[in-house]
Scaffold this motif. Structure first.
Motif, PDB file in Angstrom:
ATOM      1  N   LEU A 238       6.317   4.276  -1.440  1.00  0.00           N
ATOM      2  CA  LEU A 238       5.744   3.644  -0.106  1.00  0.00           C
ATOM      3  C   LEU A 238       6.473   4.408   1.125  1.00  0.00           C
ATOM      4  N   PHE A 239       5.789   4.945   1.741  1.00  0.00           N
ATOM      5  CA  PHE A 239       6.179   5.335   3.062  1.00  0.00           C
ATOM      6  C   PHE A 239       6.574   4.380   4.294  1.00  0.00           C
ATOM      7  N   ASP A 240       7.968   4.354   4.556  1.00  0.00           N
ATOM      8  CA  ASP A 240       8.420   3.392   5.800  1.00  0.00           C
ATOM      9  C   ASP A 240       8.310   4.005   6.940  1.00  0.00           C
ATOM     10  N   PRO A 241       7.256   3.807   7.864  1.00  0.00           N
ATOM     11  CA  PRO A 241       7.212   4.388   9.209  1.00  0.00           C
ATOM     12  C   PRO A 241       8.392   4.056  10.233  1.00  0.00           C
ATOM     13  N   ILE A 242       8.864   3.116   9.877  1.00  0.00           N
ATOM     14  CA  ILE A 242      10.311   2.568  10.775  1.00  0.00           C
ATOM     15  C   ILE A 242      11.297   3.607  10.552  1.00  0.00           C
ATOM     16  N   ARG A 243      11.668   3.729   9.309  1.00  0.00           N
ATOM     17  CA  ARG A 243      12.855   4.415   8.824  1.00  0.00           C
ATOM     18  C   ARG A 243      12.413   5.806   8.644  1.00  0.00           C
ATOM     19  N   LYS A 244      11.113   5.927   8.455  1.00  0.00           N
ATOM     20  CA  LYS A 244      10.727   7.529   8.476  1.00  0.00           C
ATOM     21  C   LYS A 244      11.106   8.057   7.129  1.00  0.00           C
ATOM     22  N   LYS A 245      11.078   7.451   6.030  1.00  0.00           N
ATOM     23  CA  LYS A 245      11.394   7.861   4.718  1.00  0.00           C
ATOM     24  C   LYS A 245      10.653   7.104   3.674  1.00  0.00           C
ATOM     25  N   TRP A 246      10.430   7.708   2.325  1.00  0.00           N
ATOM     26  CA  TRP A 246       9.675   7.262   1.138  1.00  0.00           C
ATOM     27  C   TRP A 246      10.784   6.347   0.136  1.00  0.00           C
ATOM     28  N   LEU A 247      10.151   5.341  -0.055  1.00  0.00           N
ATOM     29  CA  LEU A 247      11.043   4.049  -0.892  1.00  0.00           C
ATOM     30  C   LEU A 247      10.312   3.763  -2.011  1.00  0.00           C
ATOM     31  N   VAL A 248      11.069   3.437  -3.119  1.00  0.00           N
ATOM     32  CA  VAL A 248      10.337   3.210  -4.543  1.00  0.00           C
ATOM     33  C   VAL A 248       9.587   1.776  -4.046  1.00  0.00           C
ATOM     34  N   GLU A 249       8.309   1.756  -4.699  1.00  0.00           N
ATOM     35  CA  GLU A 249       7.380   0.580  -4.464  1.00  0.00           C
ATOM     36  C   GLU A 249       7.670  -0.583  -5.426  1.00  0.00           C
ATOM     37  N   THR A 250       8.414  -1.618  -4.679  1.00  0.00           N
ATOM     38  CA  THR A 250       8.714  -2.649  -5.531  1.00  0.00           C
ATOM     39  C   THR A 250       7.932  -3.878  -4.870  1.00  0.00           C
TER      40      THR A 250
ATOM     41  N   GLU B  84       9.175  -6.702  -3.506  1.00  0.00           N
ATOM     42  CA  GLU B  84       9.630  -6.988  -2.215  1.00  0.00           C
ATOM     43  C   GLU B  84       9.426  -5.832  -1.026  1.00  0.00           C
ATOM     44  N   GLU B  85       9.664  -4.728  -1.441  1.00  0.00           N
ATOM     45  CA  GLU B  85       9.174  -3.767  -0.471  1.00  0.00           C
ATOM     46  C   GLU B  85       7.878  -3.873   0.065  1.00  0.00           C
ATOM     47  N   THR B  86       7.157  -3.922  -0.698  1.00  0.00           N
ATOM     48  CA  THR B  86       5.526  -4.260  -0.336  1.00  0.00           C
ATOM     49  C   THR B  86       5.412  -5.285   0.649  1.00  0.00           C
ATOM     50  N   VAL B  87       6.037  -6.322   0.282  1.00  0.00           N
ATOM     51  CA  VAL B  87       6.033  -7.398   1.577  1.00  0.00           C
ATOM     52  C   VAL B  87       6.975  -6.974   2.745  1.00  0.00           C
ATOM     53  N   ARG B  88       7.995  -6.100   2.524  1.00  0.00           N
ATOM     54  CA  ARG B  88       8.651  -5.853   3.918  1.00  0.00           C
ATOM     55  C   ARG B  88       7.742  -4.778   4.503  1.00  0.00           C
ATOM     56  N   GLN B  89       6.976  -3.864   4.016  1.00  0.00           N
ATOM     57  CA  GLN B  89       6.233  -2.974   4.678  1.00  0.00           C
ATOM     58  C   GLN B  89       5.183  -3.544   5.443  1.00  0.00           C
ATOM     59  N   CYS B  90       4.354  -4.780   4.696  1.00  0.00           N
ATOM     60  CA  CYS B  90       3.201  -5.429   5.118  1.00  0.00           C
ATOM     61  C   CYS B  90       3.674  -6.145   6.274  1.00  0.00           C
ATOM     62  N   LEU B  91       5.034  -6.858   6.480  1.00  0.00           N
ATOM     63  CA  LEU B  91       5.668  -7.458   7.325  1.00  0.00           C
ATOM     64  C   LEU B  91       5.638  -6.578   8.709  1.00  0.00           C
ATOM     65  N   MET B  92       6.155  -5.544   8.402  1.00  0.00           N
ATOM     66  CA  MET B  92       6.238  -4.401   9.562  1.00  0.00           C
ATOM     67  C   MET B  92       5.062  -3.906  10.176  1.00  0.00           C
ATOM     68  N   LEU B  93       3.970  -3.881   9.446  1.00  0.00           N
ATOM     69  CA  LEU B  93       2.708  -3.502   9.707  1.00  0.00           C
ATOM     70  C   LEU B  93       2.138  -4.824  10.737  1.00  0.00           C
TER      71      LEU B  93
ATOM     72  N   PRO C 121       6.356 -11.370  -3.875  1.00  0.00           N
ATOM     73  CA  PRO C 121       5.407 -12.613  -3.709  1.00  0.00           C
ATOM     74  C   PRO C 121       5.656 -13.433  -4.853  1.00  0.00           C
ATOM     75  N   ALA C 122       6.070 -13.294  -6.203  1.00  0.00           N
ATOM     76  CA  ALA C 122       6.450 -14.312  -7.184  1.00  0.00           C
ATOM     77  C   ALA C 122       7.620 -15.216  -7.101  1.00  0.00           C
ATOM     78  N   THR C 123       8.269 -14.969  -5.765  1.00  0.00           N
ATOM     79  CA  THR C 123       9.570 -15.574  -5.742  1.00  0.00           C
ATOM     80  C   THR C 123       9.231 -16.844  -4.591  1.00  0.00           C
ATOM     81  N   PRO C 124       9.288 -17.931  -5.167  1.00  0.00           N
ATOM     82  CA  PRO C 124       9.225 -19.251  -4.407  1.00  0.00           C
ATOM     83  C   PRO C 124      10.015 -19.302  -3.049  1.00  0.00           C
ATOM     84  N   LEU C 125       9.716 -19.548  -1.841  1.00  0.00           N
ATOM     85  CA  LEU C 125      10.379 -19.767  -0.828  1.00  0.00           C
ATOM     86  C   LEU C 125      11.394 -20.953  -0.802  1.00  0.00           C
ATOM     87  N   ARG C 126      12.392 -21.144  -1.381  1.00  0.00           N
ATOM     88  CA  ARG C 126      13.044 -22.332  -1.624  1.00  0.00           C
ATOM     89  C   ARG C 126      14.345 -22.589  -0.615  1.00  0.00           C
TER      90      ARG C 126
END
Length: 163
Positions: A31-43, A45-54, A101-106
């Motif tokens: 995934l490309f992170d437009p804030i850090r301006k670099k490519w990151l392994v798509e996991t 959690e990283e997908t959630v982080r990138q969606c949050l930033m968008l 997404p599979a991690t409950p917010l406990r």
């Protein structure tokens, strides 16, 4: 040691953060992170982080005021927060902890974010797994917190409450 505890009762909102996943830039399992301006392994959690930033940029948070995965020291130990939003005068304003997404917010997720916030002293705290979103306002004077039903107004100028 936490000076406040948020009990996960109520305050939990369904989130559509993952609806931003179609807007993420992907290539070869990254995934490309437009804030850090670099490519990151798509996991997950990283997908959630990138969606949050968008989403944050889409609601008017300036990209340069968003910090992602930076080192902080808590009780002499190095940790790494997920996302911090800085006010326009560059004070930590909101801390987000992201989970897959599979991690409950406990409670332990809230406590993790709260421990990070001991160092940052953000007046607002958020946690999300892309499906659920919890937002809270922290009062460090009284050591109390309260759930929020909506994202707080981002300070438009220095000196505004919450900065």
């Amino acid at each position: 040691i936490l000076h406040f505890v948020i009990v996960l009762q109520g305050g939990m909102e369904q989130s559509n953060l993952l609806s931003f996943a179609s807007q993420l830039v992907r290539k070869d399992g990254k995934l490309f992170d437009p804030i850090r301006k670099k490519w990151l392994v798509e996991t997950p959690e990283e997908t959630v982080r990138q969606c949050l930033m968008l989403w944050l940029v889409g609601i008017g948070i300036p990209g340069p005021n968003i910090s992602v995965e930076r080192k902080i020291f808590i009780l002499g130990r190095m940790r790494r927060f997920d996302v911090v939003i800085y006010s326009r005068d560059l004070r930590p304003w909101m801390l987000f902890e992201c989970k897959a997404p599979a991690t409950p917010l406990r409670q332990e997720v809230v406590e993790q974010a709260g421990a990070y916030n001991l160092a940052l002293k953000c007046p607002y705290l958020g946690i999300s797994n892309g499906i659920q979103l919890l937002l809270a306002e922290i009062d460090f004077q009284t050591s109390h917190s309260r759930f929020l039903n909506a994202f707080p107004d981002y300070p438009s100028s220095p000196g505004r409450p919450g900065q």
